[in-house]
Structure formats: C-alpha cells, structure tokens
Scaffold this active site. Structure first.
Site, PDB file in Angstrom:
ATOM      1  N   LYS A   1       0.780  -1.295  -0.018  1.00 22.27           N
ATOM      2  CA  LYS A   1       0.026   0.121  -0.091  1.00 22.27           C
ATOM      3  C   LYS A   1       0.939   1.461   0.035  1.00 22.27           C
ATOM      4  O   LYS A   1       1.654   1.343   0.848  1.00 22.27           O
ATOM      5  CB  LYS A   1      -0.920   0.095   1.192  1.00 22.27           C
ATOM      6  CG  LYS A   1      -1.693   1.342   1.231  1.00 22.27           C
ATOM      7  CD  LYS A   1      -2.649   1.108   2.668  1.00 22.27           C
ATOM      8  CE  LYS A   1      -3.410   2.515   2.642  1.00 22.27           C
ATOM      9  NZ  LYS A   1      -4.481   2.407   3.751  1.00 22.27           N
TER      10      LYS A   1
ATOM     11  N   LYS B   1      -2.340  -1.588  -3.886  1.00 24.22           N
ATOM     12  CA  LYS B   1      -3.196  -0.390  -3.779  1.00 24.22           C
ATOM     13  C   LYS B   1      -2.223   0.924  -3.761  1.00 24.22           C
ATOM     14  O   LYS B   1      -1.319   1.091  -2.900  1.00 24.22           O
ATOM     15  CB  LYS B   1      -3.948  -0.333  -2.254  1.00 24.22           C
ATOM     16  CG  LYS B   1      -4.745   0.753  -1.975  1.00 24.22           C
ATOM     17  CD  LYS B   1      -5.391   0.826  -0.579  1.00 24.22           C
ATOM     18  CE  LYS B   1      -6.150   2.057  -0.268  1.00 24.22           C
ATOM     19  NZ  LYS B   1      -6.073   2.050   1.125  1.00 24.22           N
TER      20      LYS B   1
HETATM   21  C1  PBG Z   1      -7.269   3.306   5.806  1.00 25.68           C
HETATM   22  C2  PBG Z   1      -7.898   3.320   4.368  1.00 25.68           C
HETATM   23  C3  PBG Z   1      -7.649   4.211   3.343  1.00 25.68           C
HETATM   24  C4  PBG Z   1      -8.086   3.739   2.153  1.00 25.68           C
HETATM   25  C5  PBG Z   1      -8.699   2.320   2.419  1.00 25.68           C
HETATM   26  N1  PBG Z   1      -8.320   2.152   3.811  1.00 25.68           N
HETATM   27  C6  PBG Z   1      -6.968   5.891   3.323  1.00 25.68           C
HETATM   28  C7  PBG Z   1      -5.754   5.975   3.826  1.00 25.68           C
HETATM   29  O1  PBG Z   1      -4.946   4.936   3.833  1.00 25.68           O
HETATM   30  O2  PBG Z   1      -5.346   6.936   3.941  1.00 25.68           O
HETATM   31  C8  PBG Z   1      -8.320   4.397   0.974  1.00 25.68           C
HETATM   32  C9  PBG Z   1      -9.358   3.620  -0.037  1.00 25.68           C
HETATM   33  C10 PBG Z   1      -9.499   4.567  -1.113  1.00 25.68           C
HETATM   34  O3  PBG Z   1      -8.992   5.678  -1.602  1.00 25.68           O
HETATM   35  O4  PBG Z   1     -10.649   4.217  -1.810  1.00 25.68           O
HETATM   36  N2  PBG Z   1      -6.093   3.459   6.246  1.00 25.68           N
END
Ligand code: PBG
Length: 323
Positions: free
Chosen positions: A193, A246
């Site tokens: 991520k 992601k």
């Molecule tokens: C929580 C999380 C996030 C997303 C999914 N889980 C935001 C982040 O990490 O700031 C983003 C999902 C999206 O943008 O659709 N940590």
C-alpha cells in the site's frame, strides 16, 4: 506475408474466443461506508454514486447489489466518536461489528463480508496508529488492530483486511484471531500500500485524513518497486491468506511483480481517486465511461489481480460490462 495477427481479430466472436483476460462479477468487491445513526444516505461529493449508509440502509443496499450478482463487500466505518486511540473502532460492539452482524443475520453464507482494519477513521489525529510526540508507534498499535480484527471476526466477518501498514500486524492479528477462536477468519493484507494522493476522496468520505503530517512514515514510497514486493512477501510469511496492491492503476507493475512471486490470491484496489477521475471526466462527456471502466478493470486483471475492489462494481454489474 506469413504473420497476420489481424486474422484473429476479424469478427467479434473470434475475438471473444481468443480473449486472454476476462472480468467476472464474482471477482469484484464492492466497498461500502457505514455510519452511525439512521436516516437517509449521505452522498460523498467527490464520488458520484457512493454514499455513507446507516446499518439498516447498508443491509438494503447490499441486498440490491446481490441481485446484480455482487457477492462480496468491504466495509469501512465512519464515526464522529474519535479519541487518541481509536476506541470506537476497536470496541467489541463498534459500528462495523454491528454492520457485519446485521449483514450476516440477513444474508447468512450468501455474502462474503470483508472489513477494513485500521484506526484512522476513529483517531482524533487521523493517523492509522497510536501517535506520540508526532510519531506513529508501531508495536503499541498492534494490540489495537488485533482487537479490532477480533471484534469484526466475532461479529461474523469472513475476511479482515488490515490497511494500516504497521510492521508485523499480519502476524499479530493472526495470533489474536486464533487465540479468540477465530482461526477460520481469513486475512486479506493491504500488503503493498503506497502513500498516495489517490486516497483524497476516501479520506473526505471517511473523515480520516491526518490532522497533521502525512502517512509517509508507514505507507510505501511510490518510487519503490522492489520494496513493494518485499512488503507483500513479508505479509505472506506472516500468514496473510490474500495479498493486495493499492492503488491499482498507477501500480500495475507492482501487481505483475507480486503475481509472479506468490501463489496466494491477489487483490487490486481501484481506489477513490481513480474512481473520481473517471466520474468527473465522464460527467463532462470527455470520456466514454462504458468503455473506459471495463478497460481499466481489465488492465488490473491482465496485470495479475484475481480480485478487484472497485467503487465501479455496481455500475459494472448493472450495465453488464462484465460476465
Ligand atoms: C485506511 C484506508 C484508506 C483507504 C482504505 N483504507 C485511506 C488511507 O490510507 O489514507 C483508501 C481507499 C480509497 O482511496 O478508496 N487506512
């Protein structure tokens, strides 16, 4: 001329017969925002077609989506009850746990329920872990994530999905689940991520943006392809059942890398900003959404994703853009 690749492109049926990558709705996961209280849906401005639902409305919406053949959901809790340690998220009877229980009661085994496990939606500072002196503490965060995962699992989640990017959280959550008698609950790790600007609309929807600083001390640097692979492989070693890349569209190289190095199922998260860009351009008439969306999702599958988490899932299923 010996080589005429165009021979196999002559008719629609022939092209269909030789198509290498296919999307299917069983591979799509629909994300949902669930909020406290009752009443009508609250739309998410930057994400047309996406709203925050009460638990009751969530159950209704998921029922409608199931009629379209969408059998998997990923839940995010949106709460105004925030504190330093995100206790609203870790409570045994917290919002997401109640949503899971409601869905399980209504749909039994006819729905795959996945939950996001992260503190950022429930901390007053907006970071994904425990904050002290401006730093996000790794090991102090692990028990909180574990408690959150156990709460979701006990409520009936099939899959918990840690998205925080703390080191060692998959192993910690696995041990906690097993200790709580939830050894059948699977872990889908947000393993690769990145610290991305593509999460902007999500953070507005979930009210989860960091109040100060950014997430670069825990999420991956977009410049680091090798490290992204390493992160996924470490999570596999720690016991993850499925891995994830992601965002998806700007990280297709990483999807291909992870696919080539693991035997686990791999998910791609087509995140909020990717969705908003398409919706905004389509609303202007600048792109043809009906062709663009399947092309985008196909690219993720072609790169090696088995599962695709996408806010487009409902449109795709309703409009018949997938089998
Ligand atoms: C929580 C999380 C996030 C997303 C999914 N889980 C935001 C982040 O990490 O700031 C983003 C999902 C999206 O943008 O659709 N940590």
């Amino acid at each position: 001329m010996i080589h005429r690749p165009r021979r196999l492109r002559r008719s629609a049926l022939l092209r269909e017969a030789v198509a290498q990558t296919r999307l299917h709705r069983s591979r799509l996961i629909m994300p949902h925002f669930v909020r406290e209280g009752g009443g009508a849906d609250t739309p998410v401005e930057a994400m047309p077609g996406v709203a925050r639902h009460s638990v009751a409305r969530l159950v209704e919406q998921v029922g409608a989506d199931r009629e379209l053949g969408l059998a998997s959901v990923l839940l995010f809790g949106v709460t105004e009850r925030k504190d330093t340690r995100g206790s609203a998220a870790t409570a045994a009877d917290g919002l997401v746990a109640r949503a899971v229980a409601g869905l399980r009661e209504r749909f039994g085994d006819e729905l795959v329920i996945m939950t996001d496990v992260c503190l950022c939606g429930a901390t007053d500072h907006g970071h994904c872990g425990v904050l002290r002196d401006g730093r996000v503490l790794n090991d102090e965060t692990l028990p909180l994530l574990s408690a959150m995962a156990v709460a979701h699992a006990r409520a009936g989640a099939d899959v918990v999905a840690p998205s925080d990017m703390m080191d060692g959280r998959v192993a910690a959550i696995r041990a906690a689940l097993d200790g709580a008698g939830c050894s059948d609950t699977a872990i889908l790790s947000y393993s690769s991520k990145f610290a991305s600007a593509f999460y902007g609309p999500f953070r507005a929807a979930a009210d989860s943006a960091p109040k100060q600083g950014d997430r670069k001390s825990y999420q991956l640097d977009p410049r680091n392809r090798r490290e992204a692979l390493r992160e996924s492989l470490l999570d596999e070693q720690e016991g993850a059942d499925m891995l994830m890349v992601k965002p998806a569209l700007s990280y297709l190289d990483v999807i291909a890398d992870v696919r080539a190095h693991t035997l686990l199922p791999l998910a791609a998260y087509n995140v909020s900003g990717e969705y908003s860009m398409v919706k905004a351009a389509a609303a202007q008439g600048w792109v043809d959404e009906a062709r663009l969306v399947p092309e985008i999702l196909t690219s993720m599958a072609r790169a090696g994703a088995d599962l695709i988490i996408s806010y487009h899932a409902r449109d795709v299923a309703r409009e018949g853009w997938v089998a």
